[in-house]
Design an enzyme around this catalytic site. Structure first.
Site, PDB file in Angstrom:
ATOM      1  N   LYS A   4       2.140  -3.299   7.344  1.00 13.37           N
ATOM      2  CA  LYS A   4       2.414  -3.489   5.908  1.00 13.37           C
ATOM      3  C   LYS A   4       3.870  -3.107   5.603  1.00 13.37           C
ATOM      4  O   LYS A   4       4.555  -3.778   4.829  1.00 13.37           O
ATOM      5  CB  LYS A   4       1.455  -2.649   5.052  1.00 13.37           C
ATOM      6  CG  LYS A   4       0.009  -3.104   5.068  1.00 13.37           C
ATOM      7  CD  LYS A   4      -0.234  -4.481   4.471  1.00 13.37           C
ATOM      8  CE  LYS A   4      -0.015  -4.549   2.980  1.00 13.37           C
ATOM      9  NZ  LYS A   4      -0.401  -5.889   2.438  1.00 13.37           N
ATOM     10  N   THR A  28       0.825  -1.207   0.000  1.00 11.31           N
ATOM     11  CA  THR A  28       0.000   0.000   0.000  1.00 11.31           C
ATOM     12  C   THR A  28       0.863   1.262   0.000  1.00 11.31           C
ATOM     13  O   THR A  28       1.999   1.243   0.491  1.00 11.31           O
ATOM     14  CB  THR A  28      -0.895  -0.004   1.258  1.00 11.31           C
ATOM     15  OG1 THR A  28      -1.511   1.268   1.401  1.00 11.31           O
ATOM     16  CG2 THR A  28      -0.099  -0.281   2.517  1.00 11.31           C
ATOM     17  N   ASP A  29       0.284   2.358  -0.478  1.00 10.93           N
ATOM     18  CA  ASP A  29       1.004   3.640  -0.411  1.00 10.93           C
ATOM     19  C   ASP A  29       1.086   4.168   1.024  1.00 10.93           C
ATOM     20  O   ASP A  29       1.854   5.081   1.311  1.00 10.93           O
ATOM     21  CB  ASP A  29       0.367   4.682  -1.341  1.00 10.93           C
ATOM     22  CG  ASP A  29      -1.080   5.017  -1.003  1.00 10.93           C
ATOM     23  OD1 ASP A  29      -1.651   4.400  -0.083  1.00 10.93           O
ATOM     24  OD2 ASP A  29      -1.651   5.910  -1.673  1.00 10.93           O
ATOM     25  N   GLU A  30       0.286   3.578   1.932  1.00 14.43           N
ATOM     26  CA  GLU A  30       0.280   4.096   3.314  1.00 14.43           C
ATOM     27  C   GLU A  30       1.612   3.886   4.025  1.00 14.43           C
ATOM     28  O   GLU A  30       1.864   4.507   5.051  1.00 14.43           O
ATOM     29  CB  GLU A  30      -0.842   3.450   4.127  1.00 14.43           C
ATOM     30  CG  GLU A  30      -2.208   3.759   3.567  1.00 14.43           C
ATOM     31  CD  GLU A  30      -3.347   3.573   4.567  1.00 14.43           C
ATOM     32  OE1 GLU A  30      -3.085   3.458   5.770  1.00 14.43           O
ATOM     33  OE2 GLU A  30      -4.491   3.557   4.105  1.00 14.43           O
ATOM     34  N   TYR A  61      -1.900  -0.430  11.012  1.00 16.58           N
ATOM     35  CA  TYR A  61      -2.048  -1.113   9.716  1.00 16.58           C
ATOM     36  C   TYR A  61      -0.835  -0.831   8.830  1.00 16.58           C
ATOM     37  O   TYR A  61      -0.189  -1.751   8.317  1.00 16.58           O
ATOM     38  CB  TYR A  61      -3.336  -0.666   9.010  1.00 16.58           C
ATOM     39  CG  TYR A  61      -3.357  -0.979   7.522  1.00 16.58           C
ATOM     40  CD1 TYR A  61      -3.422  -2.301   7.080  1.00 16.58           C
ATOM     41  CD2 TYR A  61      -3.287   0.038   6.561  1.00 16.58           C
ATOM     42  CE1 TYR A  61      -3.421  -2.605   5.714  1.00 16.58           C
ATOM     43  CE2 TYR A  61      -3.292  -0.254   5.204  1.00 16.58           C
ATOM     44  CZ  TYR A  61      -3.359  -1.578   4.783  1.00 16.58           C
ATOM     45  OH  TYR A  61      -3.350  -1.868   3.438  1.00 16.58           O
TER      46      TYR A  61
HETATM   47  P1  NAD Z   1      -9.745  -7.196   2.103  1.00  9.23           P
HETATM   48  O1  NAD Z   1      -9.773  -6.914   3.559  1.00  9.23           O
HETATM   49  O2  NAD Z   1     -10.955  -6.928   1.282  1.00  9.23           O
HETATM   50  O3  NAD Z   1      -9.378  -8.749   1.865  1.00  9.23           O
HETATM   51  C1  NAD Z   1      -8.380  -9.394   2.601  1.00  9.23           C
HETATM   52  C2  NAD Z   1      -8.543 -10.889   2.358  1.00  9.23           C
HETATM   53  O4  NAD Z   1      -7.515 -11.562   3.105  1.00  9.23           O
HETATM   54  C3  NAD Z   1      -9.883 -11.459   2.819  1.00  9.23           C
HETATM   55  O5  NAD Z   1     -10.419 -12.323   1.860  1.00  9.23           O
HETATM   56  C4  NAD Z   1      -9.531 -12.220   4.091  1.00  9.23           C
HETATM   57  O6  NAD Z   1     -10.374 -13.331   4.342  1.00  9.23           O
HETATM   58  C5  NAD Z   1      -8.098 -12.668   3.782  1.00  9.23           C
HETATM   59  N1  NAD Z   1      -7.342 -12.910   5.012  1.00  9.23           N
HETATM   60  C6  NAD Z   1      -7.234 -12.105   6.098  1.00  9.23           C
HETATM   61  N2  NAD Z   1      -6.483 -12.701   7.050  1.00  9.23           N
HETATM   62  C7  NAD Z   1      -6.077 -13.899   6.523  1.00  9.23           C
HETATM   63  C8  NAD Z   1      -5.282 -14.962   7.021  1.00  9.23           C
HETATM   64  N3  NAD Z   1      -4.743 -14.920   8.250  1.00  9.23           N
HETATM   65  N4  NAD Z   1      -5.061 -16.030   6.224  1.00  9.23           N
HETATM   66  C9  NAD Z   1      -5.599 -16.097   4.978  1.00  9.23           C
HETATM   67  N5  NAD Z   1      -6.389 -15.119   4.471  1.00  9.23           N
HETATM   68  C10 NAD Z   1      -6.627 -14.041   5.237  1.00  9.23           C
HETATM   69  O7  NAD Z   1      -8.476  -6.428   1.559  1.00  9.23           O
HETATM   70  P2  NAD Z   1      -8.260  -5.653   0.163  1.00  9.23           P
HETATM   71  O8  NAD Z   1      -8.760  -4.283   0.308  1.00  9.23           O
HETATM   72  O9  NAD Z   1      -8.723  -6.517  -0.927  1.00  9.23           O
HETATM   73  O10 NAD Z   1      -6.659  -5.598   0.155  1.00  9.23           O
HETATM   74  C11 NAD Z   1      -5.891  -6.670  -0.385  1.00  9.23           C
HETATM   75  C12 NAD Z   1      -4.429  -6.335  -0.264  1.00  9.23           C
HETATM   76  O11 NAD Z   1      -4.158  -5.138  -0.977  1.00  9.23           O
HETATM   77  C13 NAD Z   1      -3.963  -6.087   1.165  1.00  9.23           C
HETATM   78  O12 NAD Z   1      -2.675  -6.627   1.294  1.00  9.23           O
HETATM   79  C14 NAD Z   1      -3.925  -4.586   1.287  1.00  9.23           C
HETATM   80  O13 NAD Z   1      -2.966  -4.172   2.228  1.00  9.23           O
HETATM   81  C15 NAD Z   1      -3.547  -4.189  -0.128  1.00  9.23           C
HETATM   82  N6  NAD Z   1      -4.028  -2.850  -0.562  1.00  9.23           N
HETATM   83  C16 NAD Z   1      -5.340  -2.500  -0.434  1.00  9.23           C
HETATM   84  C17 NAD Z   1      -5.772  -1.276  -0.932  1.00  9.23           C
HETATM   85  C18 NAD Z   1      -7.207  -0.837  -0.845  1.00  9.23           C
HETATM   86  O14 NAD Z   1      -7.517   0.308  -1.163  1.00  9.23           O
HETATM   87  N7  NAD Z   1      -8.131  -1.685  -0.445  1.00  9.23           N
HETATM   88  C19 NAD Z   1      -4.849  -0.404  -1.527  1.00  9.23           C
HETATM   89  C20 NAD Z   1      -3.501  -0.796  -1.623  1.00  9.23           C
HETATM   90  C21 NAD Z   1      -3.101  -2.036  -1.158  1.00  9.23           C
HETATM   91  O1  DAU Z   2      -4.087   4.072   0.425  1.00  8.58           O
HETATM   92  C1  DAU Z   2      -4.319   2.700   0.357  1.00  8.58           C
HETATM   93  C2  DAU Z   2      -5.151   2.267   1.546  1.00  8.58           C
HETATM   94  O2  DAU Z   2      -6.456   2.792   1.330  1.00  8.58           O
HETATM   95  C3  DAU Z   2      -5.194   0.753   1.720  1.00  8.58           C
HETATM   96  O3  DAU Z   2      -3.918   0.283   2.038  1.00  8.58           O
HETATM   97  C4  DAU Z   2      -6.168   0.375   2.847  1.00  8.58           C
HETATM   98  O4  DAU Z   2      -6.283  -1.038   2.926  1.00  8.58           O
HETATM   99  C5  DAU Z   2      -7.520   0.974   2.537  1.00  8.58           C
HETATM  100  O5  DAU Z   2      -8.400   0.708   3.602  1.00  8.58           O
HETATM  101  C6  DAU Z   2      -7.407   2.488   2.310  1.00  8.58           C
HETATM  102  O6  DAU Z   2      -7.091   3.179   3.549  1.00  8.58           O
HETATM  103  P1  DAU Z   2      -7.824   4.535   3.961  1.00  8.58           P
HETATM  104  O7  DAU Z   2      -7.716   4.690   5.422  1.00  8.58           O
HETATM  105  O8  DAU Z   2      -7.393   5.667   3.127  1.00  8.58           O
HETATM  106  O9  DAU Z   2      -9.342   4.140   3.511  1.00  8.58           O
HETATM  107  P2  DAU Z   2     -10.755   4.359   4.211  1.00  8.58           P
HETATM  108  O10 DAU Z   2     -11.776   3.983   3.204  1.00  8.58           O
HETATM  109  O11 DAU Z   2     -10.834   3.724   5.552  1.00  8.58           O
HETATM  110  O12 DAU Z   2     -10.803   5.926   4.417  1.00  8.58           O
HETATM  111  C7  DAU Z   2     -10.673   6.816   3.323  1.00  8.58           C
HETATM  112  C8  DAU Z   2     -10.730   8.236   3.874  1.00  8.58           C
HETATM  113  O13 DAU Z   2     -12.055   8.480   4.375  1.00  8.58           O
HETATM  114  C9  DAU Z   2      -9.798   8.468   5.043  1.00  8.58           C
HETATM  115  O14 DAU Z   2      -9.299   9.785   4.980  1.00  8.58           O
HETATM  116  C10 DAU Z   2     -10.692   8.315   6.265  1.00  8.58           C
HETATM  117  C11 DAU Z   2     -12.038   8.822   5.762  1.00  8.58           C
HETATM  118  N1  DAU Z   2     -13.221   8.182   6.409  1.00  8.58           N
HETATM  119  C12 DAU Z   2     -13.284   6.819   6.422  1.00  8.58           C
HETATM  120  C13 DAU Z   2     -14.353   6.182   7.030  1.00  8.58           C
HETATM  121  C14 DAU Z   2     -14.420   4.670   7.070  1.00  8.58           C
HETATM  122  C15 DAU Z   2     -14.219   8.964   6.955  1.00  8.58           C
HETATM  123  O15 DAU Z   2     -14.171  10.213   6.917  1.00  8.58           O
HETATM  124  N2  DAU Z   2     -15.289   8.339   7.554  1.00  8.58           N
HETATM  125  C16 DAU Z   2     -15.384   6.977   7.629  1.00  8.58           C
HETATM  126  O16 DAU Z   2     -16.381   6.477   8.220  1.00  8.58           O
END
Ligand code: NAD
Ligand code: DAU
Length: 353
Positions: free
Chosen positions: A160, A131-133, A156
């Site tokens: 990562k 992730t970019d975080e 988190y």
């Molecule tokens: P998600 O939470 O939707 O899915 C995570 C999956 O991992 C689920 O299916 C869950 O069952 C599985 N999982 C969790 N713990 C596990 C374990 N112990 N063993 C096996 N499986 C397990 O997540 P996502 O949003 O699809 O993110 C996927 C990946 O991409 C993550 O590594 C996350 O850090 C990365 N990522 C997410 C975003 C985003 O915006 N969502 C952005 C950049 C990177």
């Molecule tokens: O940047 C990549 C990341 O983006 C991924 O690595 C993470 O897995 C993914 O969850 C996401 O993280 P964020 O914290 O940016 O996403 P989230 O959707 O939780 O929040 C987006 C923005 O909205 C953040 O500034 C917090 C704000 N927010 C979020 C929630 C859930 C609110 O204002 N209210 C809310 O209830």
């Protein structure tokens, strides 16, 4: 590579990656390993579950003995590692599970892969999805580049960042052929409604308040999930071993502006009067350690691998809204039981500011 392990394939991004690769590479054997936590949902993959090149295995990456046995038995020559705990707010309430899954789970997979191929890495690849975080927060200007120093601010992102370091360390120490990509915020179908866009979309449907953290002036760079999956396919096949690629949407939005846009689209789709959904916006207590701004410089993957997003934000948001409105049953399934408990606990203390 012929036998590919995808971890976390029942989750949001993972399910799009599995679908893309299963449909595109009929000659591969694709195994999806997922523990089916609250975020994993096999309904996300119902359209491809019968494919001859696809198998699902339920299992936990934190179980070292299970993982080493699985690698010994299946002899995967490629891994795409997406399984993780992924929600920042949950990491603030329960950091330990993030350390366990995201750090220990990653090490177990690296060990399984190393035990198989350390004598001859040729043709093998371990692809870690990050992730970019990990880069922390930007101020009002600047972009995250691949050489931006790591500076994670939430449990988190710290977990990562740590997993990224372990992957690199295995590359340096054991010669493990890895590639890493760090992506910005994804949105699209199948995202669990704890993240901003699907949470607010669901709350609008249910006419519940829209809890904007702080003043809403936080910025994220949004990418449609299928464009991320396409980038992952490219990096898997064409990325250089030992390299990192940043992936982003060239699409920065302040939360409050994005929420207002979503409200307008929803009013239109639901046939509600203009401005109806905006009235649900409620400013609540800020997220602790809230990163001000994320924005990706994706020029490396663009220049070296020719990737760029194919979907504009307007198109992507509309596709996303249409998908959720057409899949009320999916939403109903994931927003019952444990979801309600999480929702009530987390937002109970977040009274309007
Ligand atoms: P998600 O939470 O939707 O899915 C995570 C999956 O991992 C689920 O299916 C869950 O069952 C599985 N999982 C969790 N713990 C596990 C374990 N112990 N063993 C096996 N499986 C397990 O997540 P996502 O949003 O699809 O993110 C996927 C990946 O991409 C993550 O590594 C996350 O850090 C990365 N990522 C997410 C975003 C985003 O915006 N969502 C952005 C950049 C990177
Ligand atoms: O940047 C990549 C990341 O983006 C991924 O690595 C993470 O897995 C993914 O969850 C996401 O993280 P964020 O914290 O940016 O996403 P989230 O959707 O939780 O929040 C987006 C923005 O909205 C953040 O500034 C917090 C704000 N927010 C979020 C929630 C859930 C609110 O204002 N209210 C809310 O209830």
């Amino acid at each position: 590579m012929t036998k590919l392990l995808i971890t976390g394939g029942a989750g949001f991004i993972g399910s799009h990656v599995v679908r893309l690769l299963v449909n595109r590479y009929s000659e591969y054997q694709i195994v999806n390993l997922d523990a089916l936590t609250y975020a994993g949902n096999l309904e996300n993959l119902s359209d491809i579950e019968g494919s001859q090149n696809y198998r699902f295995i339920k299992g936990d990456i934190t179980d070292a003995a299970f993982i080493s046995g699985l690698f010994a038995k299946e002899r995967f020559d490629g891994v795409i590692h997406l399984a993780a705990e992924s929600h920042v707010d949950r990491s603030i309430n329960n950091p330990l599970v993030f350390a366990k899954t995201n750090i220990l789970g990653t090490i177990n997979l690296l060990e399984g892969f190393r035990a198989l191929w350390e004598d001859n890495w040729e043709g093998k690849r371990f692809y870690h999805i990050s992730t970019d975080e990990v880069y922390g927060t930007l101020g009002e200007t600047g972009l995250f580049r691949e050489d931006t120093p790591y500076d994670p601010n939430s449990p988190y992102s710290a977990s990562k960042a740590s997993s990224d370091h372990f992957v690199r360390a295995y590359g340096e120490t054991y010669g493990l052929p890895y590639v890493i990509s760090n992506c910005s915020n994804n949105y699209g179908p199948n995202q669990f409604p704890e993240k901003l866009i699907p949470l607010f979309l669901n709350n609008i449907i249910e006419e519940k308040s829209l809890p904007v953290y702080g003043d809403g002036n936080y910025t994220r760079d949004w990418l449609y999930v299928e464009d991320h999956a396409a980038a992952i396919d490219l990096v898997l096949h064409k990325g250089k071993t030992g390299e990192t690629y940043n992936i982003g949407g060239f699409n920065e939005w302040k939360n409050i502006d994005l929420v207002k846009s979503l409200c307008r689209v929803m009013d239109c789709k639901l046939g509600r009067p203009k401005g109806a959904s905006e009235k649900l916006i409620t400013f609540v207590k800020d997220r602790p350690g809230h990163d001000l701004r994320y924005a990706i410089d994706a020029s490396k993957i663009n220049n070296e691998l020719g990737w760029q997003p194919s979907v504009t934000f307007k198109e992507g948001l509309e596709k996303t809204v249409d998908w959720y409105l057409a899949h009320q049953e999916w939403l109903d399934h994931v927003t019952s039981g444990a979801y309600l408990e999480y929702y009530n606990n987390h937002y109970h203390n977040n009274q309007p500011t």
